[in-house]
Design an enzyme around this catalytic site. Structure first.
Site, PDB file in Angstrom:
ATOM      1  N   ALA A 233     -57.693  11.997  24.702  1.00 41.59           N
ATOM      2  CA  ALA A 233     -57.837  12.976  23.573  1.00 41.59           C
ATOM      3  C   ALA A 233     -58.850  12.208  22.577  1.00 41.59           C
ATOM      4  O   ALA A 233     -60.013  13.167  22.245  1.00 41.59           O
ATOM      5  CB  ALA A 233     -56.628  13.240  22.962  1.00 41.59           C
TER       6      ALA A 233
ATOM      7  N   ASN B 221     -52.191   5.266  26.759  1.00 38.18           N
ATOM      8  CA  ASN B 221     -51.498   5.536  27.883  1.00 38.18           C
ATOM      9  C   ASN B 221     -52.332   6.211  28.963  1.00 38.18           C
ATOM     10  O   ASN B 221     -52.369   6.063  30.102  1.00 38.18           O
ATOM     11  CB  ASN B 221     -50.474   6.479  27.565  1.00 38.18           C
ATOM     12  CG  ASN B 221     -49.162   5.869  27.213  1.00 38.18           C
ATOM     13  OD1 ASN B 221     -48.724   4.876  27.621  1.00 38.18           O
ATOM     14  ND2 ASN B 221     -48.395   6.829  26.400  1.00 38.18           N
TER      15      ASN B 221
ATOM     16  N   GLY C 261     -54.193   9.381  36.804  1.00 40.21           N
ATOM     17  CA  GLY C 261     -55.598  10.126  37.183  1.00 40.21           C
ATOM     18  C   GLY C 261     -55.179  11.499  37.823  1.00 40.21           C
ATOM     19  O   GLY C 261     -56.227  12.003  38.640  1.00 40.21           O
TER      20      GLY C 261
ATOM     21  N   ARG D 286     -39.584  18.041  36.023  1.00 40.10           N
ATOM     22  CA  ARG D 286     -39.093  16.836  36.037  1.00 40.10           C
ATOM     23  C   ARG D 286     -37.579  16.431  35.397  1.00 40.10           C
ATOM     24  O   ARG D 286     -36.969  15.868  35.262  1.00 40.10           O
ATOM     25  CB  ARG D 286     -39.824  16.157  35.105  1.00 40.10           C
ATOM     26  CG  ARG D 286     -41.382  15.892  35.705  1.00 40.10           C
ATOM     27  CD  ARG D 286     -42.299  15.305  34.924  1.00 40.10           C
ATOM     28  NE  ARG D 286     -43.457  14.753  35.534  1.00 40.10           N
ATOM     29  CZ  ARG D 286     -44.509  14.363  35.010  1.00 40.10           C
ATOM     30  NH1 ARG D 286     -44.785  14.136  33.906  1.00 40.10           N
ATOM     31  NH2 ARG D 286     -45.534  13.914  35.994  1.00 40.10           N
TER      32      ARG D 286
ATOM     33  N   GLU E  21     -51.333  13.901  23.100  1.00 44.31           N
ATOM     34  CA  GLU E  21     -49.740  13.766  22.926  1.00 44.31           C
ATOM     35  C   GLU E  21     -49.104  13.748  21.596  1.00 44.31           C
ATOM     36  O   GLU E  21     -48.114  13.828  21.354  1.00 44.31           O
ATOM     37  CB  GLU E  21     -49.383  12.644  23.869  1.00 44.31           C
ATOM     38  CG  GLU E  21     -47.810  12.727  24.264  1.00 44.31           C
ATOM     39  CD  GLU E  21     -47.378  11.426  25.292  1.00 44.31           C
ATOM     40  OE1 GLU E  21     -48.264  11.100  26.064  1.00 44.31           O
ATOM     41  OE2 GLU E  21     -46.152  11.146  25.232  1.00 44.31           O
TER      42      GLU E  21
END
Ligand SMILES: Cc1cc2nc3c(=O)[nH]c(=O)nc-3n(C[C@H](O)[C@H](O)[C@H](O)COP(=O)(O)OP(=O)(O)OC[C@H]3O[C@@H](n4cnc5c(N)ncnc54)[C@H](O)[C@@H]3O)c2cc1C
Length: 484
Positions: free
Chosen positions: A27, A54, A60, A305, A438
């Site tokens: 970002a 991170n 990737g 997840r 994030e």
């Protein structure tokens, strides 16, 4: 004259830039690059000794709708379908305006990384859990470093960007707007080697400081069960101080207790490790997850997840992910010896059973049943999406890893509008404050789908960078009237 968030009066202006960007992950680098390309003087800081956060250790993977890879494979996809997948995983807590903006720019975002930085992606698409079609592209080495390093190299040669490491954001410097009495962000206070500096930002500040998965006290307040005993995949700098300072200036938080566990991590290695590379490419799409207590499957290996992590946690002990040697060829890490000793090889079903204390007869029945589902092309028990090239598990050696979830991603964060402006608790954008990646919340809702964070960070990083560059503090407030 200005005050910081401790209400101390600030007299000395030591530096002046157009924009300060906090964080050097996807970002922050995307934002700094876009602002600098528009001619602005950018200070990019990171508190850690090495850049990339991170992002540099990420796998990737990036999701995109409408890539030539999808076209070549005849995969029918759409913005609406990806949006629905993300809403399903996020239990509709996702903010639709952010989703639409991000997904509609997804292929353009990937293309931008290729044309601006020369980043290359593999030909093959990955089918990730919770996505209804294969839409995930992977960089050549399955690593975020494939994106971060070329970005850093290019930014390093831009005369108007300065990257300073071991430089920590401490506080906001605020200014009162004389007309409406609202606090505006005039700059930031940073520290480097124990020395504090004020950085006045003529255009604004971009928060790109990532999530707080490694901040045990903060994450434990949000989710009490995610305390010291739960490991994390994140780097140690993934902490919450930027969010905390933002809360002090009345930035609006969103869904902070939505913290994701990764279902593909192993308790037999630290951090993210290599088990996820085996499970995501091979073990989950081409194999099975087994509860060693019952020697049976218990979950859709390609569920989202949340479903998978919760199903594993319910077992109260690590579980086993396994595939045969044909399935293992799809591992994202091709050199399986690198995964030893976490990854184990077995020359018979009895050997698997002995390793994990399973019942060999029940285990054989479980494998036979799964193989019959593959032959039928339908998983009646758990509804797993079986790929066309999925094959029965018959070829030894079989390979297995133990799994136990780790804290992986913060879906919650600061509330932004679709122009990446940070929103005040009273519903207006805080002048001069932008955020991306994030550190923000709302895109992923209750749970994030794999490969959607890279997209989120780069897409909104670019938006924040372009908008800070064109922002006129004197005139503009809300760049976009939709505040949600
Ligand atoms: C191991 C792993 C693998 C992943 N793989 C994938 C994947 O393949 N695909 C996908 O979509 N997502 C993946 N994710 C998630 C994704 O990588 C992250 O969400 C993303 O990298 C976050 O990027 P960011 O730019 O927001 O923050 P980061 O990349 O974390 O960067 C934030 C930076 O801000 C700095 N910072 C924080 N506080 C301060 C402060 N006070 N002062 C100065 N600097 C500060 C930090 O040191 C850090 O360097 C993965 C995550 C992990 C942990």
């Amino acid at each position: 004259m200005s005050t910081n968030t401790n209400n101390e009066t600030m007299q000395t202006v030591t530096r002046r830039v157009d924009a300060a960007v906090i964080g050097s992950g996807f970002a922050g680098l995307s934002a700094a690059y876009e602002a600098a390309k528009l001619g602005k003087r950018v200070l990019l800081i990171d508190k850690m000794p090495n850049p990339g956060g991170n992002s540099v250790m990420n796998a990737g993977q990036i999701a995109a709708v409408g890539s030539p890879n999808q076209e070549k494979a005849g995969i029918k996809d759409s913005v609406e379908l990806m949006k629905q997948d993300m809403l399903d995983a996020g239990v509709s807590l996702n903010h639709p305006n952010l989703l639409e903006k991000m997904i509609s720019q997804s292929w353009d975002t990937v293309k931008w990384t290729m044309t601006e930085f020369g980043i290359q992606y593999r030909d093959r698409l990955t089918q990730m859990g919770g996505h209804s079609v294969p839409r995930t592209l992977s960089t050549m080495n399955h690593s975020g470093r494939d994106i971060i390093d070329p970005m850093l190299s290019k930014i390093q040669y831009m005369p108007n960007v300065k990257l300073e490491m071991k430089t920590k954001f401490e506080r906001f410097i605020l200014e009162k707007n004389d007309e409406n009495g609202q606090d505006e962000v005039a700059g930031i206070e940073v520290s480097h080697n124990g020395v504090t500096q004020d950085v006045i930002c003529d255009k604004g500040v971009i928060l790109a400081s990532g999530g707080f998965s490694a901040d045990i006290p903060f994450r434990k307040i949000q989710v009490p069960t995610f305390g010291e005993k739960v490991m994390s995949t994140n780097q140690p700098g993934a902490t919450a101080e930027v969010i905390k300072e933002s809360l002090k200036i009345s930035a609006l938080p969103v869904q902070l207790s939505h913290i994701q566990l990764g279902p593909w991590t192993s308790p037999d290695e630290s951090g993210f490790g290599l088990a996820p590379f085996f499970c995501i490419g091979a073990g989950f799409p081409y194999g099975i997850i087994i509860d060693p207590d019952t020697s049976t499957r218990f979950v859709n290996e390609l569920g989202n997840r949340y479903e998978r992590s919760m199903a594993i946690l319910k077992m109260c002990h690590p579980v086993v992910c396994m595939t045969d040697s044909e399935g293992a060829k799809h591992s994202l890490e091709k050199d399986l010896t690198k995964l030893e000793p976490t990854l184990k090889a077995h020359n018979s079903i009895e050997e698997v059973a002995e390793e994990y204390g399973m019942d060999p007869i029940v285990l054989r029945e479980t494998i036979d049943k799964y193989n019959a589902s593959v032959a039928m092309g339908e998983d009646e028990d758990f509804g797993k999406l079986l790929r066309e090239d999925a094959a029965p598990l018959v070829k030894f050696p079989f390979y297995s890893v133990r799994l136990w979830p780790k804290v992986h991603h913060c879906m919650g964060g600061l509330h932004i509008n679709s122009d990446a402006q940070v929103m005040h608790v009273d519903g207006y954008p805080i002048k001069g404050l932008f955020a991306a990646g994030e550190v923000t919340g709302g895109v992923h809702g209750g749970d994030r789908l794999g490969s959607c964070a890279t997209l989120d960070c780069i897409a909104f990083g670019r938006i924040a960078g372009k908008n800070v560059a064109t922002f006129n503090k004197k005139k503009e407030g809300d760049l976009h009237n939709v505040a949600t």
